[in-house]
Scaffold this motif. Structure first.
Motif, PDB file in Angstrom:
ATOM      1  N   GLU A 328       0.806  -1.214   0.000  1.00  0.00           N
ATOM      2  CA  GLU A 328       0.000   0.000   0.000  1.00  0.00           C
ATOM      3  C   GLU A 328       0.849   1.278   0.000  1.00  0.00           C
ATOM      4  O   GLU A 328       0.315   2.382  -0.077  1.00  0.00           O
ATOM      5  N   MET A 329       2.144   1.130   0.072  1.00  0.00           N
ATOM      6  CA  MET A 329       3.032   2.289   0.119  1.00  0.00           C
ATOM      7  C   MET A 329       3.054   3.017  -1.222  1.00  0.00           C
ATOM      8  O   MET A 329       3.006   2.394  -2.285  1.00  0.00           O
ATOM      9  N   THR A 330       3.120   4.338  -1.171  1.00  0.00           N
ATOM     10  CA  THR A 330       3.187   5.105  -2.414  1.00  0.00           C
ATOM     11  C   THR A 330       4.500   4.805  -3.133  1.00  0.00           C
ATOM     12  O   THR A 330       5.507   4.428  -2.505  1.00  0.00           O
ATOM     13  N   TYR A 331       4.489   4.970  -4.430  1.00  0.00           N
ATOM     14  CA  TYR A 331       5.660   4.668  -5.250  1.00  0.00           C
ATOM     15  C   TYR A 331       6.866   5.506  -4.830  1.00  0.00           C
ATOM     16  O   TYR A 331       7.981   4.981  -4.693  1.00  0.00           O
ATOM     17  N   GLU A 332       6.670   6.791  -4.583  1.00  0.00           N
ATOM     18  CA  GLU A 332       7.771   7.671  -4.195  1.00  0.00           C
ATOM     19  C   GLU A 332       8.361   7.277  -2.844  1.00  0.00           C
ATOM     20  O   GLU A 332       9.581   7.294  -2.653  1.00  0.00           O
ATOM     21  N   LYS A 333       7.488   6.919  -1.904  1.00  0.00           N
ATOM     22  CA  LYS A 333       7.980   6.504  -0.588  1.00  0.00           C
ATOM     23  C   LYS A 333       8.726   5.180  -0.680  1.00  0.00           C
ATOM     24  O   LYS A 333       9.733   4.972   0.007  1.00  0.00           O
ATOM     25  N   LEU A 334       8.249   4.289  -1.535  1.00  0.00           N
ATOM     26  CA  LEU A 334       8.926   3.008  -1.746  1.00  0.00           C
ATOM     27  C   LEU A 334      10.345   3.245  -2.261  1.00  0.00           C
ATOM     28  O   LEU A 334      11.296   2.613  -1.793  1.00  0.00           O
ATOM     29  N   ILE A 335      10.481   4.142  -3.216  1.00  0.00           N
ATOM     30  CA  ILE A 335      11.790   4.458  -3.781  1.00  0.00           C
ATOM     31  C   ILE A 335      12.730   4.982  -2.699  1.00  0.00           C
ATOM     32  O   ILE A 335      13.887   4.554  -2.597  1.00  0.00           O
ATOM     33  N   LEU A 336      12.238   5.894  -1.862  1.00  0.00           N
ATOM     34  CA  LEU A 336      13.053   6.450  -0.783  1.00  0.00           C
ATOM     35  C   LEU A 336      13.489   5.372   0.194  1.00  0.00           C
ATOM     36  O   LEU A 336      14.633   5.370   0.671  1.00  0.00           O
ATOM     37  N   ASN A 337      12.579   4.443   0.516  1.00  0.00           N
ATOM     38  CA  ASN A 337      12.901   3.353   1.437  1.00  0.00           C
ATOM     39  C   ASN A 337      13.975   2.434   0.867  1.00  0.00           C
ATOM     40  O   ASN A 337      14.909   2.028   1.575  1.00  0.00           O
ATOM     41  N   ILE A 338      13.841   2.097  -0.403  1.00  0.00           N
ATOM     42  CA  ILE A 338      14.808   1.201  -1.042  1.00  0.00           C
ATOM     43  C   ILE A 338      16.176   1.860  -1.147  1.00  0.00           C
ATOM     44  O   ILE A 338      17.203   1.265  -0.787  1.00  0.00           O
ATOM     45  N   ILE A 339      16.216   3.100  -1.606  1.00  0.00           N
ATOM     46  CA  ILE A 339      17.488   3.822  -1.724  1.00  0.00           C
ATOM     47  C   ILE A 339      18.129   3.996  -0.352  1.00  0.00           C
ATOM     48  O   ILE A 339      19.339   3.802  -0.182  1.00  0.00           O
ATOM     49  N   GLY A 340      17.317   4.333   0.656  1.00  0.00           N
ATOM     50  CA  GLY A 340      17.846   4.508   2.008  1.00  0.00           C
ATOM     51  C   GLY A 340      18.472   3.242   2.549  1.00  0.00           C
ATOM     52  O   GLY A 340      19.561   3.268   3.133  1.00  0.00           O
ATOM     53  N   ASN A 341      17.807   2.109   2.356  1.00  0.00           N
ATOM     54  CA  ASN A 341      18.328   0.834   2.847  1.00  0.00           C
ATOM     55  C   ASN A 341      19.587   0.419   2.097  1.00  0.00           C
ATOM     56  O   ASN A 341      20.555  -0.063   2.698  1.00  0.00           O
ATOM     57  N   MET A 342      19.590   0.618   0.786  1.00  0.00           N
ATOM     58  CA  MET A 342      20.767   0.244  -0.005  1.00  0.00           C
ATOM     59  C   MET A 342      21.957   1.157   0.301  1.00  0.00           C
ATOM     60  O   MET A 342      23.113   0.719   0.222  1.00  0.00           O
ATOM     61  N   LYS A 343      21.690   2.408   0.671  1.00  0.00           N
ATOM     62  CA  LYS A 343      22.773   3.307   1.078  1.00  0.00           C
ATOM     63  C   LYS A 343      23.398   2.837   2.388  1.00  0.00           C
ATOM     64  O   LYS A 343      24.619   2.857   2.547  1.00  0.00           O
ATOM     65  N   ILE A 344      22.550   2.416   3.324  1.00  0.00           N
ATOM     66  CA  ILE A 344      23.044   1.935   4.615  1.00  0.00           C
ATOM     67  C   ILE A 344      24.002   0.769   4.425  1.00  0.00           C
ATOM     68  O   ILE A 344      25.046   0.677   5.078  1.00  0.00           O
ATOM     69  N   TRP A 345      23.655  -0.135   3.497  1.00  0.00           N
ATOM     70  CA  TRP A 345      24.480  -1.322   3.261  1.00  0.00           C
ATOM     71  C   TRP A 345      25.511  -1.104   2.169  1.00  0.00           C
ATOM     72  O   TRP A 345      26.099  -2.055   1.656  1.00  0.00           O
ATOM     73  N   LYS A 346      25.728   0.163   1.795  1.00  0.00           N
ATOM     74  CA  LYS A 346      26.757   0.550   0.826  1.00  0.00           C
ATOM     75  C   LYS A 346      26.623  -0.199  -0.496  1.00  0.00           C
ATOM     76  O   LYS A 346      27.610  -0.611  -1.114  1.00  0.00           O
ATOM     77  N   MET A 347      25.387  -0.363  -0.936  1.00  0.00           N
ATOM     78  CA  MET A 347      25.127  -0.941  -2.250  1.00  0.00           C
ATOM     79  C   MET A 347      25.029   0.145  -3.315  1.00  0.00           C
ATOM     80  O   MET A 347      25.200  -0.137  -4.502  1.00  0.00           O
ATOM     81  N   LEU A 348      24.743   1.358  -2.882  1.00  0.00           N
ATOM     82  CA  LEU A 348      24.670   2.476  -3.811  1.00  0.00           C
ATOM     83  C   LEU A 348      24.905   3.772  -3.056  1.00  0.00           C
ATOM     84  O   LEU A 348      24.927   3.805  -1.828  1.00  0.00           O
ATOM     85  N   ASP A 349      25.061   4.835  -3.815  1.00  0.00           N
ATOM     86  CA  ASP A 349      25.162   6.167  -3.230  1.00  0.00           C
ATOM     87  C   ASP A 349      24.514   7.150  -4.187  1.00  0.00           C
ATOM     88  O   ASP A 349      24.518   6.940  -5.410  1.00  0.00           O
ATOM     89  N   VAL A 350      23.947   8.199  -3.637  1.00  0.00           N
ATOM     90  CA  VAL A 350      23.295   9.227  -4.445  1.00  0.00           C
ATOM     91  C   VAL A 350      24.319  10.304  -4.772  1.00  0.00           C
ATOM     92  O   VAL A 350      24.863  10.943  -3.872  1.00  0.00           O
TER      93      VAL A 350
END
Length: 380
Positions: A328-350
């Motif tokens: 039920e999460m909005t698409y934009e919020k989903l993107i923020l959650n995924i990017i945030g989690n992947m940043k924590i685990w150093k899988m990506l950076d903005v």
């Protein structure tokens, strides 16, 4: 091995809260001393109250803050609280109103703390709860009530004496430091006289306290040390913690054994980990199809819009299998959650608002549902 893990995964081991673990770890601590002091270069604190390793990272990471805190004011209040406790004797009682008044005075130069302001009140509650949960102080009455319920009433606390061991002790003057980056700089003279010592500490700290080590140049001193000493590093880490050293073209990771992990690990049981695994799988797939291209540093530079399309592909295929929160999460919020989690685990950076870089660690993981899972309505 167990004693090292206990010391690493806990801020400290408080004898008053877990006497058995305290006694067992203290008995085995000599086995861990060389690894902690020499390889990691961390200070070991042993006394009749606590056992603690002062875990100073090689470099600051976003996940290294206090997870319960959500605002800078939380940290300011905690700092003032520590100053207040430093002036109190062990076991000395004090009132909540006295504590709040002193915190207000301590912060007056920087902010006018007002507990009637909602945001200030929430910060105060978070700091007090953290101090209680960490064992810096404890309530001697109203013990069955939550901090959030007693903030407007008079409560008696007692100082446990642990506050003097909370802050890290540095062997240099830090009064002139302005940002966290100042803490990452070593004295030039020290680096010249004992360069190898600092390099060893830096490498082991990154492998133990960070999701991975990355480098962009072939002559990077950390990468050279890791590659040349890979067998020694593997043996040291495996014997003290248990796990496997994996070295890639421009990165290195210490991966713990599946049934013998310690601390926070990826993936975990959270729904976001499941989704990130699917995103990593999609990245692998598109890399194999040359839709996404790795550069000479083994990284993928991609526009934010293209990365969003990767997430959209996963969402369109698998959303029916996700938890209610993410369905039920909005698409934009989903993107923020995924990017945030992947940043924590150093899988990506903005890089900026329009571009990101995907690191090689994203390619290590692969997530998929069983073959009989229907990835789309009416389709296997």
């Amino acid at each position: 091995m167990d004693s090292v893990k206990k010391l690493l995964e806990n801020f400290w081991i408080d004898k008053s809260k877990d006497k058995d673990t305290y006694i067992k770890t203290k008995r085995e601590i000599n086995q861990a001393r060389k690894f902690i002091v020499e390889q990691l270069g961390w200070r070991l604190i042993i006394n009749d109250k606590i056992l603690k390793v002062e875990k100073i990272p090689a470099c600051a990471e976003s996940f290294m803050g206090i997870t319960e805190f959500t605002d800078k004011l939380d940290y300011c209040i905690l700092s003032a609280l520590l100053i207040f406790l430093e002036d109190r004797e062990d076991g000395e009682p004090f009132l909540l109103s006295e504590l709040v008044d002193m915190i207000t005075i301590q912060l007056k130069e920087f902010i006018q703390l007002d507990s009637t302001i909602f945001s200030h009140r929430k910060s105060l509650v978070r700091a007090l709860k953290f101090a209680e949960n960490t064992g810096l102080m404890k309530i001697v009455d109203s013990s069955n009530e939550k901090t959030s319920d007693i903030i407007d009433r008079e409560v008696l606390y007692v100082n446990t004496g642990l506050s003097r061991y909370f802050a890290t002790n540095f062997n240099r003057d830090i009064s002139s430091y302005k940002t966290y980056k100042d803490f990452e700089k070593e004295h030039i003279d020290d680096t010249q006289t004992d360069r190898g010592h600092f390099r060893i500490n830096r490498v082991y700290r990154q492998l133990v306290a960070s999701p991975g080590v990355y480098w962009t140049e072939n002559d990077n001193p950390d990468s050279i040390y890791i590659k040349n000493q890979r067998n020694a590093i593997q043996k040291t880490l495996d014997s003290n913690i248990g796990g496997e050293l994996r070295i890639h073209k421009n990165s290195a990771f210490f991966v713990m054994y599946e049934n013998d992990c310690t601390g926070e690990c990826f993936p975990d049981s959270k729904a976001i980990s499941e989704i990130v695994l699917l995103v990593c799988s999609e990245i692998r797939k598109q890399t194999e199809q040359n839709i996404l291209v790795r550069n000479s540093n083994d990284c993928i530079y991609i526009s934010m819009e293209n990365f969003k399309s990767v997430i959209k592909n996963c969402r369109d295929k698998y959303v029916s299998a996700w938890s209610k929160e993410y369905r039920e999460m909005t698409y934009e919020k989903l993107i923020l959650n995924i990017i945030g989690n992947m940043k924590i685990w150093k899988m990506l950076d903005v890089i900026d608002s329009e571009n990101i870089v995907i690191y090689s660690s994203a390619g290590i993981f692969d997530g998929k549902y069983p073959k009989d899972f229907k990835i789309a309505e009416g389709e296997e």
